[in-house]
Design an enzyme around this catalytic site. Structure first.
Site, PDB file in Angstrom:
ATOM      1  N   MET A   1     -22.876 -13.610  26.363  1.00 19.27           N
ATOM      2  CA  MET A   1     -23.958 -13.940  25.502  1.00 19.27           C
ATOM      3  C   MET A   1     -25.226 -14.546  26.263  1.00 19.27           C
ATOM      4  SD  MET A   1     -22.150 -15.721  22.008  1.00 19.27           S
ATOM      5  CE  MET A   1     -21.171 -16.644  22.947  1.00 19.27           C
TER       6      MET A   1
ATOM      7  N   GLN B   1     -20.688  -9.134  34.098  1.00 22.63           N
ATOM      8  CA  GLN B   1     -21.347  -8.118  32.889  1.00 22.63           C
ATOM      9  C   GLN B   1     -22.732  -7.652  33.571  1.00 22.63           C
ATOM     10  OE1 GLN B   1     -22.880  -8.006  29.022  1.00 22.63           O
ATOM     11  NE2 GLN B   1     -20.842  -7.108  28.372  1.00 22.63           N
TER      12      GLN B   1
ATOM     13  N   CYS C   1     -25.891  -4.018  23.888  1.00 20.54           N
ATOM     14  CA  CYS C   1     -26.577  -5.037  23.341  1.00 20.54           C
ATOM     15  C   CYS C   1     -27.961  -4.347  22.479  1.00 20.54           C
ATOM     16  CB  CYS C   1     -27.503  -5.447  24.921  1.00 20.54           C
ATOM     17  SG  CYS C   1     -29.086  -6.630  24.328  1.00 20.54           S
TER      18      CYS C   1
ATOM     19  N   LYS D   1     -18.095  -2.985  27.205  1.00 20.05           N
ATOM     20  CA  LYS D   1     -18.410  -3.540  25.956  1.00 20.05           C
ATOM     21  C   LYS D   1     -19.512  -2.551  25.215  1.00 20.05           C
ATOM     22  CE  LYS D   1     -19.161  -7.652  23.197  1.00 20.05           C
ATOM     23  NZ  LYS D   1     -20.174  -7.546  22.467  1.00 20.05           N
TER      24      LYS D   1
ATOM     25  N   ASN E   1     -14.178  -7.112  18.481  1.00 19.81           N
ATOM     26  CA  ASN E   1     -15.539  -8.115  18.401  1.00 19.81           C
ATOM     27  C   ASN E   1     -16.396  -7.980  17.155  1.00 19.81           C
ATOM     28  OD1 ASN E   1     -18.693  -8.532  19.927  1.00 19.81           O
ATOM     29  ND2 ASN E   1     -17.262  -9.984  19.723  1.00 19.81           N
ATOM     30  N   GLY E   2     -16.661  -9.050  16.702  1.00 14.12           N
ATOM     31  CA  GLY E   2     -17.788  -8.817  15.321  1.00 14.12           C
ATOM     32  C   GLY E   2     -17.137  -9.603  14.320  1.00 14.12           C
ATOM     33  N   ASP E   3     -17.945 -10.822  13.936  1.00 14.42           N
ATOM     34  CA  ASP E   3     -17.178 -11.521  12.858  1.00 14.42           C
ATOM     35  C   ASP E   3     -16.052 -12.313  13.014  1.00 14.42           C
ATOM     36  OD1 ASP E   3     -19.582 -10.894  11.827  1.00 14.42           O
ATOM     37  OD2 ASP E   3     -18.775  -9.446  10.021  1.00 14.42           O
TER      38      ASP E   3
ATOM     39  N   ARG F   1     -20.513 -15.667  18.723  1.00 14.78           N
ATOM     40  CA  ARG F   1     -21.327 -16.637  17.946  1.00 14.78           C
ATOM     41  C   ARG F   1     -20.511 -17.839  17.461  1.00 14.78           C
ATOM     42  NH1 ARG F   1     -23.944 -13.237  13.291  1.00 14.78           N
ATOM     43  NH2 ARG F   1     -22.067 -11.960  13.748  1.00 14.78           N
TER      44      ARG F   1
END
Length: 354
Positions: free
Chosen positions: A18, A71, A101, A140, A202-204, A227
């Site tokens: 991130m 990355q 991204c 990713k 990945n995600g939530d 996050r």
């Protein structure tokens, strides 16, 4: 789960790359609380190829972070190849390519998720990195550019055939950005499209319960937390405990929370220089103190300081409104040395013609 020869054990938890968050000071805290694999912030291939100091500094990591992946991102094959050579010379555990991204300034040059509009170029960039690297390469990405162009199963097969050792998928399209719910229903389909490499979801996956749900509902091999870790490195400890026992540990005490913030700001100041480190730390306070009584007042007071000692003095004397005593903050904070990043010889590309 294995990435090439790297054994991460069952159901590993990964810290997502991130920007402006997953720097060495934050990564080492996430490692301490149980992250199994860490990634650097995404690093511009062009910045590395031309020796931009900001890009070079992002290559740095603490030895205590391992295993750690660097990355890189970019839309020009030659630049990404050169960036892979530079990253490889820093001796990370693996190299990751950012094809996910969604930010406009990145995608407009075929970087990040922008490459999802040109799969032939995605394949060429991936092949260049795999060819250049002496260690495993991972990717990713996202489901697709938009709903009308989702070809993620085809992409997964192509990336595996090109030599990628693991694939992470943020289960949103670029058009979604970070809005709406992540579409986990795609993850089992992607998993079925792969033959031998692991799939990282990945995600939530922002809480221990949601991490377990992702494993149970989708069959992914690993979960990448983004996050949910901001201002909350404890999420890795809590998620691991929930996976193993079905119970979430008690939240960190106020004293532990304050001590971690104090260490974080100290590490930031040591890595970036005192003023820059303290100023950059300001964006983290909201996450660390979210939900606590008096958090907004403490955050505003912390924003008034631009020295490490000023921040530590306030942390040392501050107490939540429902506490009767001050909270001691240890001043002797460890400062592990980051591995200095150096450009290998002949790292720069030729100057462009006028």
């Amino acid at each position: 789960m294995r990435i090439a020869d790297l054994d991460l054990g069952p159901r590993p938890l990964l810290l997502a790359p991130m920007e402006d968050v997953s720097d060495p000071p934050f990564r080492i805290l996430c490692k301490r609380y149980g992250a199994d694999l860490l990634y650097t912030e995404f690093i511009s291939a062009g910045g590395l190829a031309y020796g931009a100091q900001g890009s070079v500094q992002k290559l740095e990591f603490y030895e205590e972070e391992r295993p750690v992946g660097i990355q890189i991102f970019g839309g020009e094959v030659d630049q990404v190849r050169e960036a892979a050579r530079i990253a490889d010379a820093q001796d990370p555990t693996l190299i990751d390519i950012n094809f996910g991204c969604p930010v406009k300034k990145v995608v407009c040059k075929d970087g990040g998720a922008g490459i999802l509009r040109n799969l032939d170029k995605m394949e060429a960039i991936t092949a260049a990195v795999v060819d250049e690297a002496t260690r495993p390469v991972t990717v990713k990405t996202r489901l697709g550019w938009n709903d009308e162009s989702i070809r993620i199963e085809e992409v997964a097969r192509m990336l595996e055939a090109t030599g990628v050792a693991a694939l992470a998928v943020h289960a949103r399209t670029r058009a979604q950005m970070y809005r709406g719910e992540a579409r986990w229903e795609w993850l089992p389909r992607i998993k079925a499209a792969l033959r031998d490499i692991p799939l990282i979801g990945n995600g939530d996956a922002t809480t221990p319960e949601r991490v377990k749900d992702m494993f149970d509902q989708t069959g992914v091999d690993a979960v990448m937390i983004g996050r949910g870790a901001i201002g909350n490195p404890w999420v890795f400890r809590d998620a691991r405990a929930f996976l193993e026992t079905g119970e979430v540990p008690d939240p960190p005490s106020w004293a532990e929370r304050i001590a971690v913030v104090a260490e974080h700001v100290t590490l930031k100041a040591a890595w970036l220089g005192e003023r820059k480190g303290v100023l950059e730390m300001r964006r983290m306070y909201g996450g660390y103190f979210k939900g606590h009584r008096g958090a907004s007042q403490l955050r505003m007071r912390l924003m008034e300081h631009d020295t490490r000692d000023g921040v530590l003095d306030l942390l040392h004397t501050w107490r939540p409104e429902d506490e009767e005593t001050t909270v001691p903050v240890a001043r002797a904070v460890g400062k592990p040395a980051a591995v200095p990043a150096r450009l290998p010889r002949k790292a720069r590309l030729p100057e462009r013609a006028a």
